[in-house]
Design a protein around this motif. Structure first.
Motif, PDB file in Angstrom:
ATOM      1  N   LEU A  10       0.826  -1.213   0.000  1.00 14.16           N
ATOM      2  CA  LEU A  10       0.000   0.000   0.000  1.00 14.16           C
ATOM      3  C   LEU A  10       0.860   1.262   0.000  1.00 14.16           C
ATOM      4  CD1 LEU A  10      -2.776  -1.167   2.460  1.00 14.16           C
ATOM      5  CD2 LEU A  10      -3.101  -0.594   0.055  1.00 14.16           C
ATOM      6  N   LEU A  11       1.966   1.238   0.733  1.00 18.01           N
ATOM      7  CA  LEU A  11       2.873   2.386   0.736  1.00 18.01           C
ATOM      8  C   LEU A  11       3.431   2.631  -0.666  1.00 18.01           C
ATOM      9  CD1 LEU A  11       4.833   1.944   4.100  1.00 18.01           C
ATOM     10  CD2 LEU A  11       3.336   3.851   3.479  1.00 18.01           C
ATOM     11  N   GLU A  12       3.675   1.545  -1.390  1.00 13.09           N
ATOM     12  CA  GLU A  12       4.161   1.697  -2.768  1.00 13.09           C
ATOM     13  C   GLU A  12       3.097   2.357  -3.637  1.00 13.09           C
ATOM     14  OE1 GLU A  12       6.199  -0.953  -6.356  1.00 13.09           O
ATOM     15  OE2 GLU A  12       5.404  -1.942  -4.575  1.00 13.09           O
ATOM     16  N   ARG A  13       1.834   2.008  -3.411  1.00 10.13           N
ATOM     17  CA  ARG A  13       0.736   2.595  -4.193  1.00 10.13           C
ATOM     18  C   ARG A  13       0.658   4.106  -4.018  1.00 10.13           C
ATOM     19  NH1 ARG A  13      -4.770  -0.475  -3.008  1.00 10.13           N
ATOM     20  NH2 ARG A  13      -5.549   1.476  -3.895  1.00 10.13           N
ATOM     21  N   VAL A  14       0.993   4.596  -2.816  1.00 14.09           N
ATOM     22  CA  VAL A  14       0.902   6.040  -2.564  1.00 14.09           C
ATOM     23  C   VAL A  14       2.264   6.724  -2.620  1.00 14.09           C
ATOM     24  CG1 VAL A  14      -1.181   5.751  -1.165  1.00 14.09           C
ATOM     25  CG2 VAL A  14       1.050   5.810  -0.023  1.00 14.09           C
ATOM     26  N   GLN A  57       2.290  13.858   3.269  1.00 14.65           N
ATOM     27  CA  GLN A  57       2.784  12.498   3.489  1.00 14.65           C
ATOM     28  C   GLN A  57       2.109  11.856   4.700  1.00 14.65           C
ATOM     29  OE1 GLN A  57       6.944  13.479   3.759  1.00 14.65           O
ATOM     30  NE2 GLN A  57       7.322  13.052   1.588  1.00 14.65           N
ATOM     31  N   LYS A  58       1.944  12.616   5.771  1.00 17.65           N
ATOM     32  CA  LYS A  58       1.250  12.079   6.952  1.00 17.65           C
ATOM     33  C   LYS A  58      -0.171  11.655   6.601  1.00 17.65           C
ATOM     34  CE  LYS A  58       3.599  15.205  10.136  1.00 17.65           C
ATOM     35  NZ  LYS A  58       3.377  16.320  11.089  1.00 17.65           N
ATOM     36  N   GLN A  59      -0.837  12.466   5.796  1.00 17.41           N
ATOM     37  CA  GLN A  59      -2.219  12.142   5.465  1.00 17.41           C
ATOM     38  C   GLN A  59      -2.296  10.899   4.588  1.00 17.41           C
ATOM     39  OE1 GLN A  59      -5.007  12.175   6.823  1.00 17.41           O
ATOM     40  NE2 GLN A  59      -5.400  14.378   6.728  1.00 17.41           N
ATOM     41  N   ARG A  60      -1.344  10.732   3.692  1.00 17.98           N
ATOM     42  CA  ARG A  60      -1.317   9.516   2.874  1.00 17.98           C
ATOM     43  C   ARG A  60      -1.024   8.283   3.730  1.00 17.98           C
ATOM     44  NH1 ARG A  60       2.692  10.498  -1.848  1.00 17.98           N
ATOM     45  NH2 ARG A  60       3.442  12.228  -0.585  1.00 17.98           N
ATOM     46  N   VAL A  61      -0.180   8.434   4.742  1.00 14.65           N
ATOM     47  CA  VAL A  61       0.071   7.329   5.680  1.00 14.65           C
ATOM     48  C   VAL A  61      -1.218   6.983   6.433  1.00 14.65           C
ATOM     49  CG1 VAL A  61       1.279   6.639   7.802  1.00 14.65           C
ATOM     50  CG2 VAL A  61       2.534   7.801   5.969  1.00 14.65           C
ATOM     51  N   ALA A  62      -1.965   8.011   6.837  1.00 15.35           N
ATOM     52  CA  ALA A  62      -3.228   7.783   7.544  1.00 15.35           C
ATOM     53  C   ALA A  62      -4.220   7.032   6.655  1.00 15.35           C
ATOM     54  CB  ALA A  62      -3.820   9.113   8.004  1.00 15.35           C
ATOM     55  N   ILE A  63      -4.222   7.336   5.368  1.00 17.11           N
ATOM     56  CA  ILE A  63      -5.096   6.630   4.429  1.00 17.11           C
ATOM     57  C   ILE A  63      -4.674   5.172   4.305  1.00 17.11           C
ATOM     58  CG2 ILE A  63      -5.781   6.457   2.000  1.00 17.11           C
ATOM     59  CD1 ILE A  63      -5.630   9.555   1.905  1.00 17.11           C
ATOM     60  N   VAL A  64      -3.365   4.932   4.187  1.00 21.78           N
ATOM     61  CA  VAL A  64      -2.857   3.556   4.114  1.00 21.78           C
ATOM     62  C   VAL A  64      -3.217   2.787   5.378  1.00 21.78           C
ATOM     63  CG1 VAL A  64      -0.752   2.151   4.128  1.00 21.78           C
ATOM     64  CG2 VAL A  64      -0.997   4.021   2.480  1.00 21.78           C
ATOM     65  N   ARG A  65      -3.088   3.436   6.525  1.00 26.05           N
ATOM     66  CA  ARG A  65      -3.426   2.781   7.796  1.00 26.05           C
ATOM     67  C   ARG A  65      -4.893   2.335   7.798  1.00 26.05           C
ATOM     68  NH1 ARG A  65      -3.045   6.318  13.111  1.00 26.05           N
ATOM     69  NH2 ARG A  65      -4.610   7.430  11.880  1.00 26.05           N
ATOM     70  N   ALA A  66      -5.772   3.181   7.293  1.00 23.84           N
ATOM     71  CA  ALA A  66      -7.188   2.814   7.216  1.00 23.84           C
ATOM     72  C   ALA A  66      -7.405   1.664   6.233  1.00 23.84           C
ATOM     73  CB  ALA A  66      -8.019   4.027   6.804  1.00 23.84           C
ATOM     74  N   LEU A  67      -6.729   1.701   5.093  1.00 27.59           N
ATOM     75  CA  LEU A  67      -6.901   0.659   4.078  1.00 27.59           C
ATOM     76  C   LEU A  67      -6.422  -0.702   4.559  1.00 27.59           C
ATOM     77  CD1 LEU A  67      -5.740   2.560   0.857  1.00 27.59           C
ATOM     78  CD2 LEU A  67      -8.064   1.842   1.421  1.00 27.59           C
ATOM     79  N   CYS A  68      -5.418  -0.725   5.428  1.00 25.77           N
ATOM     80  CA  CYS A  68      -4.856  -1.982   5.916  1.00 25.77           C
ATOM     81  C   CYS A  68      -5.853  -2.796   6.735  1.00 25.77           C
ATOM     82  CB  CYS A  68      -3.592  -1.721   6.739  1.00 25.77           C
ATOM     83  SG  CYS A  68      -2.083  -2.039   5.800  1.00 25.77           S
ATOM     84  N   MET A  69      -6.901  -2.159   7.198  1.00 29.36           N
ATOM     85  CA  MET A  69      -7.930  -2.864   7.963  1.00 29.36           C
ATOM     86  C   MET A  69      -9.027  -3.429   7.049  1.00 29.36           C
ATOM     87  SD  MET A  69      -6.964  -2.783  11.076  1.00 29.36           S
ATOM     88  CE  MET A  69      -8.428  -3.114  12.078  1.00 29.36           C
ATOM     89  N   HIS A  70      -8.900  -3.215   5.752  1.00 26.38           N
ATOM     90  CA  HIS A  70      -9.871  -3.700   4.765  1.00 26.38           C
ATOM     91  C   HIS A  70     -11.312  -3.288   5.102  1.00 26.38           C
ATOM     92  CE1 HIS A  70      -6.932  -6.110   2.562  1.00 26.38           C
ATOM     93  NE2 HIS A  70      -6.445  -6.452   3.742  1.00 26.38           N
TER      94      HIS A  70
END
Length: 246
Positions: free
Chosen positions: A123-127, A144-157
């Motif tokens: 997911l980090l590669e995607r963003v 960058q922080k906001q994109r990390v927050a989005i990845v964190r949410a996506l990791c929970m499916h």
């Protein structure tokens, strides 16, 4: 399309102050619903009611047919279905980017570290943030922080993603990278409810526009272009005149 989120007669109040009044809305799987309206109209509170962060006084919120109730023991399991990205990132400052992302999958979903890490890196590669995996939040830009927050949410499916003014705290040049990430999610079929003041973005990404004022849905449109060019209510016309968008 499948009905994923159903809100019936939602009312939220603080004491005698009614913040949300008789909200009725259905969101289908894969749909992007953008909620707009003046500051203080109840948009953020509305999102917080959808995953049980705010207790409601009347009505019901159903995610995939199951009620969201803040006092129920099942609320933790329910929140896994509803991912939320906040304006203020909410990253742990003492943990690296990777540690922030894999914490919930390991603790809540009991995933093994290797599995959680592999998915986080994909997911980090995607963003475009693979090289930042060992950085701490203080070493990142706002975008960058906001994109990390989005990845964190996506990791929970999650089955549905909620975005609460995620660009409001960003410098103008950082807004674009976050919005591009959200547009990519929409194109990939993610179900999203987005609160934003970015009108050009709302027009570009929305399948449906919901205009809220004083805690009520004033206007709803499944044709964003039509809404922005020819709003039907006087209140929406007045609101849109305050924005310069193309």
């Amino acid at each position: 399309m499948d009905e994923l989120l159903k809100i019936k007669g939602l009312q939220k109040q603080y004491g005698n102050q009614v913040v949300l009044k008789d909200i009725n809305l259905t969101v289908e799987k894969g749909e992007v619903v953008v909620v707009i309206g003046p500051s203080g109209c109840g948009k953020s509170t509305f999102l917080r009611c959808l995953n049980g962060l705010e207790e409601i006084q009347k009505g019901v919120v159903l995610v995939d047919g199951l009620p969201v109730e803040s006092k129920k023991k099942e609320i933790t399991k329910m929140r896994q279905k509803v991912g939320m990205v906040f304006q203020s990132y909410e990253l742990f400052p003492h943990k690296t980017v990777l540690e922030n992302i894999i914490l919930a999958p390991m603790k809540v979903q009991k995933k093994k570290r290797d599995e959680a890490t592999r998915e986080a890196m994909e997911l980090l590669e995607r963003v475009g943030l693979t090289e930042k995996k060992d950085f701490y939040p203080r070493q990142l830009s706002g975008g960058q922080k906001q994109r990390v927050a989005i990845v964190r949410a996506l990791c929970m499916h999650p089955e549905i993603l909620l975005f609460d003014e995620v660009t409001a705290a960003l410098d103008p040049e950082m807004v674009h990278e976050v919005l591009e990430t959200m547009i990519a999610l929409a194109k990939a079929g993610s179900t999203m409810v987005i609160v934003t003041h970015e009108m050009a973005f709302a027009r570009a990404i929305a399948d449906r526009i919901i205009f809220i004022d004083r805690g009520e849905i004033i206007e709803e449109s499944r044709n964003p272009k039509e809404f922005f060019e020819h709003p039907k209510t006087e209140r929406a016309k007045k609101f849109l005149k305050t924005f310069a968008y193309e």
